[in-house]
Every structure is written in structure tokens, then in C-alpha cells.
Design a protein around this motif. Sequence first.
Motif, PDB file in Angstrom:
ATOM      1  N   ASP A 104       0.866  -1.196   0.003  1.00 18.68           N
ATOM      2  CA  ASP A 104       0.119   0.044  -0.016  1.00 18.68           C
ATOM      3  C   ASP A 104       0.936   1.128  -0.101  1.00 18.68           C
ATOM      4  O   ASP A 104       1.785   1.434   0.782  1.00 18.68           O
ATOM      5  CB  ASP A 104      -0.949  -0.111   1.211  1.00 18.68           C
ATOM      6  N   PHE A 105       0.679   1.939  -0.961  1.00 14.88           N
ATOM      7  CA  PHE A 105       1.270   3.467  -1.265  1.00 14.88           C
ATOM      8  C   PHE A 105      -0.024   4.554  -1.359  1.00 14.88           C
ATOM      9  O   PHE A 105       0.061   5.097  -2.419  1.00 14.88           O
ATOM     10  CB  PHE A 105       2.461   3.721  -2.142  1.00 14.88           C
ATOM     11  N   SER A 106      -0.942   4.281  -0.832  1.00  3.01           N
ATOM     12  CA  SER A 106      -2.204   5.138  -1.105  1.00  3.01           C
ATOM     13  C   SER A 106      -2.207   6.241   0.068  1.00  3.01           C
ATOM     14  O   SER A 106      -1.182   6.579   0.589  1.00  3.01           O
ATOM     15  CB  SER A 106      -3.436   4.348  -1.284  1.00  3.01           C
ATOM     16  N   HIS A 107      -3.527   6.910  -0.164  1.00  6.20           N
ATOM     17  CA  HIS A 107      -3.858   7.890   0.838  1.00  6.20           C
ATOM     18  C   HIS A 107      -4.353   7.560   1.955  1.00  6.20           C
ATOM     19  O   HIS A 107      -4.875   6.235   2.110  1.00  6.20           O
ATOM     20  CB  HIS A 107      -5.018   8.990  -0.094  1.00  6.20           C
ATOM     21  N   THR A 111     -10.093 -11.114   3.391  1.00  5.77           N
ATOM     22  CA  THR A 111      -9.441 -12.012   2.733  1.00  5.77           C
ATOM     23  C   THR A 111      -8.173 -12.690   3.412  1.00  5.77           C
ATOM     24  O   THR A 111      -7.601 -13.503   2.542  1.00  5.77           O
ATOM     25  CB  THR A 111      -9.009 -11.100   1.515  1.00  5.77           C
ATOM     26  N   LYS A 112      -7.920 -12.528   4.696  1.00  2.41           N
ATOM     27  CA  LYS A 112      -6.728 -12.956   5.169  1.00  2.41           C
ATOM     28  C   LYS A 112      -5.354 -12.700   4.426  1.00  2.41           C
ATOM     29  O   LYS A 112      -4.748 -13.674   4.285  1.00  2.41           O
ATOM     30  CB  LYS A 112      -6.948 -14.474   5.671  1.00  2.41           C
ATOM     31  N   THR A 113      -5.340 -11.547   4.001  1.00  5.32           N
ATOM     32  CA  THR A 113      -4.185 -11.076   3.001  1.00  5.32           C
ATOM     33  C   THR A 113      -3.243 -10.239   3.964  1.00  5.32           C
ATOM     34  O   THR A 113      -3.740  -9.316   4.280  1.00  5.32           O
ATOM     35  CB  THR A 113      -4.595 -10.484   1.778  1.00  5.32           C
ATOM     36  N   PRO A 114      -2.169 -10.590   4.018  1.00  3.96           N
ATOM     37  CA  PRO A 114      -1.123  -9.735   4.784  1.00  3.96           C
ATOM     38  C   PRO A 114      -0.871  -8.537   3.899  1.00  3.96           C
ATOM     39  O   PRO A 114      -0.963  -8.415   2.865  1.00  3.96           O
ATOM     40  CB  PRO A 114       0.099 -10.340   4.907  1.00  3.96           C
ATOM     41  N   ALA A 115      -0.481  -7.204   4.455  1.00  2.00           N
ATOM     42  CA  ALA A 115      -0.348  -5.987   3.889  1.00  2.00           C
ATOM     43  C   ALA A 115       0.871  -5.448   4.517  1.00  2.00           C
ATOM     44  O   ALA A 115       1.286  -5.382   5.572  1.00  2.00           O
ATOM     45  CB  ALA A 115      -1.387  -5.076   4.217  1.00  2.00           C
ATOM     46  N   VAL A 116       1.781  -4.720   3.707  1.00  2.00           N
ATOM     47  CA  VAL A 116       2.486  -3.693   3.732  1.00  2.00           C
ATOM     48  C   VAL A 116       2.075  -2.316   3.640  1.00  2.00           C
ATOM     49  O   VAL A 116       1.898  -1.932   2.505  1.00  2.00           O
ATOM     50  CB  VAL A 116       3.947  -4.008   3.147  1.00  2.00           C
ATOM     51  N   ILE A 117       2.008  -1.740   4.880  1.00  2.00           N
ATOM     52  CA  ILE A 117       1.295  -0.407   4.671  1.00  2.00           C
ATOM     53  C   ILE A 117       2.248   0.762   4.817  1.00  2.00           C
ATOM     54  O   ILE A 117       3.030   0.867   5.638  1.00  2.00           O
ATOM     55  CB  ILE A 117       0.186  -0.325   5.737  1.00  2.00           C
ATOM     56  N   CYS A 118       2.353   1.497   3.530  1.00  2.00           N
ATOM     57  CA  CYS A 118       3.442   2.639   3.619  1.00  2.00           C
ATOM     58  C   CYS A 118       2.571   3.911   3.275  1.00  2.00           C
ATOM     59  O   CYS A 118       3.184   4.589   2.362  1.00  2.00           O
ATOM     60  CB  CYS A 118       4.386   2.289   2.538  1.00  2.00           C
ATOM     61  N   THR A 119       1.637   4.001   3.925  1.00  2.00           N
ATOM     62  CA  THR A 119       0.726   5.211   3.610  1.00  2.00           C
ATOM     63  C   THR A 119       1.437   6.589   3.395  1.00  2.00           C
ATOM     64  O   THR A 119       2.229   6.872   4.681  1.00  2.00           O
ATOM     65  CB  THR A 119      -0.583   5.295   4.387  1.00  2.00           C
ATOM     66  N   THR A 120       1.479   7.337   2.454  1.00  2.00           N
ATOM     67  CA  THR A 120       2.330   8.743   2.590  1.00  2.00           C
ATOM     68  C   THR A 120       1.419   9.714   3.148  1.00  2.00           C
ATOM     69  O   THR A 120       0.443   9.876   2.943  1.00  2.00           O
ATOM     70  CB  THR A 120       2.952   9.051   1.146  1.00  2.00           C
TER      71      THR A 120
END
Length: 86
Positions: free
Chosen positions: A60-63, A77-86
Motif C-alpha cells: 500500500d502506497f495510497s492515501h 481475505t486474510k491477506t497480509p499487507a505492507v502499509i506505507c501510506t504517505t
Amino acid sequence: MIKVFLSGCNGKMGQVVANLINNENDMEVVAGIDLSEGTNNFPVFKSFNDCNIKSDVIIDFSHHSITSDLINYCIKTKTPAVICTT
């Protein structure tokens, strides 16, 4: 092959990440989400509710305003995430 869902795929960092993944042999972007238009070689959705493509991870590089929807989608969905929100 690691299947990546790219949140914020049409932004500057999203495009950088998409290009980096495109150069890898063991990763591929299978879908993305973004409100703005762009040119991609993968399907792009405007909402997590519209996405029907399974991935191994979300990058994730969203808002920050969609972080709640992102987290709910990850839990559902049991999906891991890398959250890099800017």
C-alpha cells in the motif's frame, strides 16, 4: 510466484513499486486499486469491494483515507499487507 495487489498503483510510489516488481522473476502485480486513471498491465479497481482477484500480499502506497477499507479487506481475505501510506 508472489502475487502482489498494489494499493495506490497509479501514484508516484505505486508506479515505482510496480516497475520494480515488473523486473522481478518471482513476483507479479496481479491487481491494483486507485481512484485516479493510469496505464497498467494489470486490472485496477476503484474500490476494494469490486476486487475479485486473489493475491499473496498487498503493498500500500495510497492515501491515508482508505486505510480503514484496506484493513477491513485484509481481514476479510486474510491477506497480509505492507502499509506505507504517505
